[in-house]
Design a protein around this motif. Sequence first.
Motif, mmCIF file in Angstrom:
data_model
loop_
_atom_site.group_PDB
_atom_site.id
_atom_site.type_symbol
_atom_site.label_atom_id
_atom_site.label_comp_id
_atom_site.label_asym_id
_atom_site.label_seq_id
_atom_site.Cartn_x
_atom_site.Cartn_y
_atom_site.Cartn_z
ATOM 1 N N VAL A 195 40.212 29.783 53.987
ATOM 2 C CA VAL A 195 40.766 28.497 53.386
ATOM 3 C C VAL A 195 39.753 28.048 52.411
ATOM 4 O O VAL A 195 40.246 27.541 51.344
ATOM 5 N N SER A 196 38.496 27.994 52.821
ATOM 6 C CA SER A 196 37.372 27.746 51.873
ATOM 7 C C SER A 196 37.383 28.163 50.521
ATOM 8 O O SER A 196 37.261 27.729 49.621
ATOM 9 N N PRO B 206 50.050 15.085 56.889
ATOM 10 C CA PRO B 206 50.144 16.464 56.582
ATOM 11 C C PRO B 206 50.255 17.503 58.111
ATOM 12 O O PRO B 206 50.675 18.374 57.923
ATOM 13 N N SER B 207 50.183 16.603 59.117
ATOM 14 C CA SER B 207 50.553 17.225 60.299
ATOM 15 C C SER B 207 51.905 17.549 60.363
ATOM 16 O O SER B 207 52.147 18.341 61.398
ATOM 17 N N GLN B 208 52.871 16.991 59.586
ATOM 18 C CA GLN B 208 54.117 17.092 59.789
ATOM 19 C C GLN B 208 54.823 18.133 58.917
ATOM 20 O O GLN B 208 55.899 18.532 58.786
ATOM 21 N N LEU B 209 53.820 18.815 58.037
ATOM 22 C CA LEU B 209 54.199 19.920 57.152
ATOM 23 C C LEU B 209 54.356 21.240 57.812
ATOM 24 O O LEU B 209 53.837 21.409 59.096
ATOM 25 N N SER B 210 55.154 22.193 57.254
ATOM 26 C CA SER B 210 55.292 23.319 57.883
ATOM 27 C C SER B 210 54.736 24.391 56.776
ATOM 28 O O SER B 210 54.834 24.103 55.481
ATOM 29 N N CYS B 211 54.074 25.463 57.038
ATOM 30 C CA CYS B 211 53.782 26.652 56.226
ATOM 31 C C CYS B 211 54.749 27.209 55.634
ATOM 32 O O CYS B 211 55.870 27.460 55.911
ATOM 33 N N ASP C 267 44.395 23.749 63.854
ATOM 34 C CA ASP C 267 44.197 22.264 63.231
ATOM 35 C C ASP C 267 45.657 21.603 63.277
ATOM 36 O O ASP C 267 46.356 21.579 62.570
ATOM 37 N N PRO C 268 45.671 20.650 64.446
ATOM 38 C CA PRO C 268 46.772 19.975 64.322
ATOM 39 C C PRO C 268 47.048 19.116 63.346
ATOM 40 O O PRO C 268 48.067 18.467 63.023
ATOM 41 N N ASN C 269 45.811 18.438 62.817
ATOM 42 C CA ASN C 269 46.070 17.460 61.533
ATOM 43 C C ASN C 269 46.284 17.903 60.394
ATOM 44 O O ASN C 269 47.052 17.229 59.402
ATOM 45 N N ASP C 270 46.017 19.165 60.225
ATOM 46 C CA ASP C 270 46.528 19.725 58.786
ATOM 47 C C ASP C 270 46.526 21.407 58.924
ATOM 48 O O ASP C 270 45.988 22.014 58.262
ATOM 49 N N PRO C 271 47.709 21.683 59.558
ATOM 50 C CA PRO C 271 47.725 23.045 59.951
ATOM 51 C C PRO C 271 48.165 24.034 58.769
ATOM 52 O O PRO C 271 47.847 25.143 58.526
ATOM 53 N N GLU D 15 57.460 29.199 64.867
ATOM 54 C CA GLU D 15 56.568 30.031 65.871
ATOM 55 C C GLU D 15 55.178 30.040 65.045
ATOM 56 O O GLU D 15 54.104 29.680 65.549
ATOM 57 N N LEU D 16 55.207 30.217 63.735
ATOM 58 C CA LEU D 16 53.842 30.340 62.938
ATOM 59 C C LEU D 16 53.352 28.917 62.828
ATOM 60 O O LEU D 16 52.161 28.507 63.179
ATOM 61 N N ASP D 17 54.303 27.879 62.978
ATOM 62 C CA ASP D 17 53.708 26.329 62.660
ATOM 63 C C ASP D 17 53.195 26.071 64.051
ATOM 64 O O ASP D 17 51.917 25.397 64.188
#
Length: 254
Positions: free
Chosen positions: A14-15, A192-197, A234-238, A225-227
């Motif tokens: 990610v970094s 951001p916690s409500q977003l999906s990949c 990271d529940p705040n910014d998955p 499943e992925l979410d």
Amino acid sequence: MTQIELKEFLDIKVSKYNHPRFLESDPIQIPHKYSTKEDIEISAFLTATIAWGNRKSIIKNASEMMHLLDNEPYNFILNHSPGDLAKFKGFVHRTFNHTDLVYFVKALKNIYMNHRGLEGLFSSHIENNSVQKSISEFKKVFFELPHQHRTTKHVSDPLKGSAAKRLNMFLRWMVRDASTGVDFGLWKKIDPSQLSCPLDVHSGNVARKLGLLKRKQNDAKALNELDSALRIFDPNDPVKYDFALFGLGVFEKF
């Protein structure tokens, strides 16, 4: 590797990829050309809509769309006349053509005039700490004007089984923190916690190799499943892990 080791591995990626260098080859560079909220979100929505296939082609055709909107997308959306839409003739990106673009312009005007804009509409139907119901409701409103059936395929509905990759990507752009200079952090009514990949071929294949995803199809069930797996890390910014999964797939051929 253990779950702790996997999280550490993904955090490193990610970094690496949540960085302005990412803009050089990614369609998100298009909305970065604008400074006002409405211009950014409209250019981002239209760019995300055609974000499938070769990325150079996506960037080229998204730039062409902005040119057709006089490089002032919000002003064009609100103030265009029917005659202004004639110049769209001949525009095409894969299966998205000028007929679709004409409707998108009309639908966006309706949303800004009658539904409190894109942020207001997308933030109206969040359920179970997820934006997926909001995406489905957005599609209903988006197509409340007379339209050709062919155009409906360009807006996905996760409640009908779609992973809605492009809309989830658009929402990531709008909602996630802007501190790294990649995403915009423009919208404050969605967390951001409500977003999906944004689940696509690349992120899906990498997720399966890492044991984060078992389902073979890239559909709404796979997304859920992925979410669930990413929210453990990271529940705040998955959705930050989209950078890791996409980077590993596209740039590292993981």
